[in-house]
Design an enzyme around this catalytic site. Structure first.
Site, PDB file in Angstrom:
ATOM      1  N   ASP A 610       2.327  -7.796   5.841  1.00 26.10           N
ATOM      2  CA  ASP A 610       3.237  -7.846   6.990  1.00 26.10           C
ATOM      3  C   ASP A 610       4.668  -7.561   6.571  1.00 26.10           C
ATOM      4  O   ASP A 610       5.162  -8.148   5.614  1.00 26.10           O
ATOM      5  CB  ASP A 610       3.222  -9.255   7.610  1.00 26.10           C
ATOM      6  CG  ASP A 610       1.882  -9.586   8.252  1.00 26.10           C
ATOM      7  OD1 ASP A 610       1.247  -8.667   8.795  1.00 26.10           O
ATOM      8  OD2 ASP A 610       1.493 -10.772   8.225  1.00 26.10           O
ATOM      9  N   GLU A 677       4.177  -3.930  17.801  1.00 28.21           N
ATOM     10  CA  GLU A 677       4.336  -4.464  19.153  1.00 28.21           C
ATOM     11  C   GLU A 677       4.338  -3.267  20.099  1.00 28.21           C
ATOM     12  O   GLU A 677       4.865  -2.223  19.761  1.00 28.21           O
ATOM     13  CB  GLU A 677       5.663  -5.223  19.224  1.00 28.21           C
ATOM     14  CG  GLU A 677       5.987  -5.854  20.562  1.00 28.21           C
ATOM     15  CD  GLU A 677       6.680  -4.921  21.552  1.00 28.21           C
ATOM     16  OE1 GLU A 677       6.583  -5.183  22.748  1.00 28.21           O
ATOM     17  OE2 GLU A 677       7.280  -3.917  21.120  1.00 28.21           O
ATOM     18  N   HIS A 706       3.396 -13.569  23.361  1.00 28.62           N
ATOM     19  CA  HIS A 706       4.468 -14.558  23.472  1.00 28.62           C
ATOM     20  C   HIS A 706       4.348 -15.411  24.723  1.00 28.62           C
ATOM     21  O   HIS A 706       5.117 -16.337  24.916  1.00 28.62           O
ATOM     22  CB  HIS A 706       5.832 -13.862  23.439  1.00 28.62           C
ATOM     23  CG  HIS A 706       6.052 -13.162  22.140  1.00 28.62           C
ATOM     24  ND1 HIS A 706       5.757 -11.827  21.969  1.00 28.62           N
ATOM     25  CD2 HIS A 706       6.462 -13.613  20.938  1.00 28.62           C
ATOM     26  CE1 HIS A 706       6.007 -11.499  20.718  1.00 28.62           C
ATOM     27  NE2 HIS A 706       6.431 -12.554  20.073  1.00 28.62           N
TER      28      HIS A 706
HETATM   29  N1  GLN Z   1       0.186 -12.376   9.918  1.00 20.74           N
HETATM   30  C1  GLN Z   1       1.210 -13.063  10.611  1.00 20.74           C
HETATM   31  C2  GLN Z   1       0.596 -13.880  11.746  1.00 20.74           C
HETATM   32  O1  GLN Z   1      -0.311 -13.443  12.348  1.00 20.74           O
HETATM   33  C3  GLN Z   1       2.245 -12.117  11.164  1.00 20.74           C
HETATM   34  C4  GLN Z   1       3.379 -12.845  11.830  1.00 20.74           C
HETATM   35  C5  GLN Z   1       4.540 -11.960  12.232  1.00 20.74           C
HETATM   36  O2  GLN Z   1       4.428 -10.760  12.303  1.00 20.74           O
HETATM   37  N2  GLN Z   1       5.671 -12.518  12.509  1.00 20.74           N
HETATM   38  O3  GLN Z   1       1.032 -14.939  12.070  1.00 20.74           O
END
Ligand code: GLN
Ligand code: ZN
Length: 766
Positions: A610, A677, A706
């Site tokens: 990530d 996103e 969200h």
């Molecule tokens: N792998 C992380 C999760 O799913 C990614 C979180 C993020 O992108 N902020 O929580």
């Protein structure tokens, strides 16, 4: 005499008191008066801390219940009608704009909130109408808070956001087309009125922040400074003396603006970030203008090196004389934790290297005294400081020869995968056997109350490591089973063992330390507690292999390993200030590279790294600095992921989809699959992927995580249909926008069911 000054103080209080009070108010547990009283108590306490430390110039109006920029919306009456129409009391209207309001027949979403420059603080964007009228609040907050401090016997310098920055950082409301800066003429009279009211209240000095001066400014914003400060300057003796403050960058590229600002008393610049701007700014000052030298870091937690800081100030004094220099923090201290005194568990060696807001207040005072009265006046402090600085520089914690040797042996080839994507993909297809429109999630599944309880018990030693491990295994088993029932294609283990995506790794790496109370405001009442990188980073042992391997062992489906990338680990920590960030990023990358290789060896054929923080590290101005950052940031990601064979599929994840300005960097990561996103933004943003003939796979989020709202299958199908205008069916993955840790199980299952069904529909179709 050289004065000491602070540009702003953290508001949360020693124990996040403000967070607790605001959240209690939102939950109807305390009254409005109680919240207002708590705000007042905190303001007084913070002024007193600075006063007792001996700070000469103490800020007021740096306090805010939610965000200081949002305060200005009310100050100038830029409240969209969808909020004002309810006639809420001002505090509730303010919170409605900041966080939305859904109660008793009222349903308004919040205003847009974005990152404050390159910090992790978020401000609420001024949101303006085509026919915007401004109106100064009847009891302007800067005046009220100035008088409040005055009543307590403390004369402060109120801080307000300047007109050019307020408008430049704003935007037209939805469906409106106004260019905010065109509203300058209408807004200026309010500044004039406010400043004369402040003067009438007794304020001799006011700090006006114009941080947009560090940007590459559009011509219109740049041209706005002259008329704005001429108007303000015309107040003459009817107005206070003005200090114009800039921070987080240099202003040399906008230096000609200064020539138009002769009415200003002083100019503040950030000499921590850009010490080299000193000469150019000094040369541009008028014959009487004062330089506020920002030399105590407002963005990081390191003790100031007094010797180096004093040299910088002396340098300015030589050119300007003692009466024309002020010793200041580089920016507001909003970005650092409250006090080191709360850190009882910190190792004594490293504790001696840190300085939080309360300690920084003492630092500006010592430096000002040293340059005013000479070093002998503060000999003890200077000696102790030199000792700490020396101890840190020579500590075994900061210097690990093995890490340095490894960095020296990094070769260009280590950044590249063995083959190009087509060959890799052919290999990956053999083992993974994925259908079209493969479905997956971003990593975390709901972090339930039970998970938090068990983690807490484990941290406190109330359950044994074995018991905790059993619990985590059970959690993993549960999410694997649920993913089987949902019929997802690429599984994850759900991250139940992780408290936070950076802290979890920091705790397993050498070179990091952690605090217990060092919270920093991120937005509204939300605070984060960044870990601190103190020394060379290495990985003593595998960090995630056990959990991923266990998860893989209980299901035949491909299991995705899950790591936080080097840039995100760096950006969401307090970095070292003694080595370049690229060096720290490379150390993190090497540690993660070992983890990636170990995961592969453990049979994990899909690994996600990530990098949600990649974009926020982008330097504020276009040009060389940005190109240099992108080079080392991309290299770190590649170094961390390129150690695997062709058959291992590397994923990466970003929580946004605006790639237009740095698409080439995203493409250069060479990840086999990107998840981004997209459910809240326009599918058109994906156009850049066809325009640039992006050859690899992408999973633009098909629904927003969200919100607890469950999307319908049809909505997801419509979304995928839109995406297919820009991406081929062979390229497209189906996944949510981000991790699911903040969600509950019922909505998670329902949403993922809709997502899997939608993917199956398209599989049939193509
Ligand atoms: N792998 C992380 C999760 O799913 C990614 C979180 C993020 O992108 N902020 O929580
Ligand atoms: Zn995300």
């Amino acid at each position: 005499m050289v004065q000491s000054s602070i540009l702003g103080f953290p508001r949360m209080g020693r124990l996040r008191d403000l967070k607790k009070a605001t959240e209690a108010y939102w939950a109807d547990k305390i009254s409005r008066d109680e919240l207002l009283a708590e705000g007042k108590r905190l303001r007084l306490e913070h002024w007193k801390i600075q006063k007792d430390a001996g700070v000469d110039v103490i800020p007021s109006n740096d306090f805010a219940f939610y965000d200081q920029v949002l305060d200005h919306h009310q100050l100038f009456g830029t409240i969209p009608e969808r909020y004002s129409k309810y006639n809420l009391n001002p505090l509730d209207e303010y919170f409605a704009m900041g966080r939305g309001l859904q109660k008793e027949g009222i349903d308004v979403p919040s205003l847009e909130m974005v990152k404050w420059f390159d910090s992790n603080y978020h401000y609420v964007k001024p949101t303006l109408q085509d026919n915007q009228e401004f109106k100064l609040a009847a009891e302007p907050k800067p005046v009220v808070e100035f008088l409040e401090a005055k009543a307590a016997g403390i004369i402060t310098r109120p801080v307000i956001l300047g007109p050019v920055s307020f408008l430049t950082l704003g935007k037209a409301d939805r469906d409106q087309t106004v260019d905010p800066i065109s509203l300058l003429d209408k807004l200026l009279p309010l500044y004039v009125e406010l400043l004369s009211k402040l003067k009438a209240a007794g304020a001799e000095d006011v700090q006006i922040d114009e941080p947009v001066l560090v940007f590459d400014l559009a011509e219109k914003s740049k041209a706005a400074f002259k008329p704005a400060y001429e108007k303000i300057g015309a107040l003459g003796a009817q107005g206070p003396r003005i200090t114009l403050a800039t921070y987080f960058g240099d202003i040399v590229h906008n230096i000609n603006v200064l020539a138009d600002l002769q009415s200003l008393h002083s100019i503040h610049i950030d000499l921590v970030r850009n010490p080299e701007q000193l000469d150019a700014v000094v040369a541009a000052l008028g014959p009487k203008q004062v330089l506020s030298a920002g030399i105590v870091d407002g963005r990081n937690i390191w003790k100031t090196n007094f010797k180096a800081a004093i040299e910088k100030v002396e340098n300015a004094i030589q050119k300007l004389g003692k009466d024309r220099v002020i010793v200041a923090t580089s920016s507001s201290l909003l970005h650092v934790p409250h006090t080191l005194a709360s850190e009882k568990a910190l190792d004594a060696e490293v504790r001696d290297w840190f300085s939080f807001a309360v300690e920084k207040a003492a630092e500006v005072v010592v430096i000002a005294k040293a340059v005013t009265e000479g070093p002998a006046a503060v000999r003890e402090q200077l000696e102790a400081n030199a000792k700490s600085v020396q101890a840190r520089a020579s500590s075994a914690r900061t210097n690990d020869p093995a890490v340095k040797a490894r960095q020296a042996s990094v070769t260009p080839e280590m950044h590249n995968r063995k083959s190009a994507f087509p060959e890799r993909y052919a290999e990956q297809t053999k083992t993974l056997k994925l259908p079209l429109f493969p479905t997956t999630t971003i990593g975390s599944f709901p972090q339930t109350k039970e998970i938090r309880i068990q983690r807490n018990k484990f941290t406190k030693g109330e359950i044994t490591p074995e018991e905790y491990e059993k619990f985590i295994e059970k959690e993993i088993q549960d999410v694997v089973k649920i993913q089987e029932e949902l019929d997802l294609d690429v599984f994850v283990h759900g991250e139940p063992e992780r408290n936070d995506m950076v802290q979890y790794f920091g705790e397993r790496l050498t070179g990091y330390v952690f605090t217990t109370h060092a919270w920093v405001q991120s937005y509204g009442s939300r605070c984060v507690r960044p870990p601190i990188i103190v020394g060379d980073i290495s990985r003593p042992a595998p960090m995630t292999v056990k959990e991923s391997k266990f998860a893989a062992s209980i299901s035949p489906k491909p299991m995705k390993g899950m790591l936080t990338g080097p840039i995100t680990c760096l950006r969401w920590s307090f970095p070292r200030d003694d080595v370049h960030q690229s060096v720290q990023a490379q150390q993190l990358a090497l540690a993660l590279r070992d983890e990636v290789v170990d995961l592969e060896a453990a049979g994990i054929a899909v690994i996600q790294v990530d990098e949600p923080a990649l974009r926020e590290g982008l330097p504020l101005r276009a040009g060389d600095a940005r190109a240099a950052y992108l080079k080392w940031a991309v290299d770190s990601f590649k170094l961390s992921t390129a150690g695997v064979t062709d058959g291992t599929q590397i994923h990466s994840h970003f929580c946004y989809s605006e790639f237009q300005d740095f698409f080439h960097a995203i493409a250069a990561l060479d990840a086999d699959v990107l998840s981004i996103e997209n459910s809240k933004s326009d599918a058109k943003l994906l156009k850049v992927f066809i325009d640039e003939a992006y050859p690899r796979h992408i999973g633009p989020g098909v629904y927003d995580i969200h919100s607890p709202r469950v999307p319908t299958e049809q909505e997801i199908k419509d979304r995928i249909e839109e995406m297919l205008a820009y991406l081929t069916p062979q390229q497209l993955w189906c996944n949510p926008d981000c991790g699911l840790k903040t969600r509950g199980w019922p909505e998670t299952k329902a949403a993922l069911t809709a997502m899997v069904n939608a993917a199956k529909y398209f599989r049939q179709k193509y």
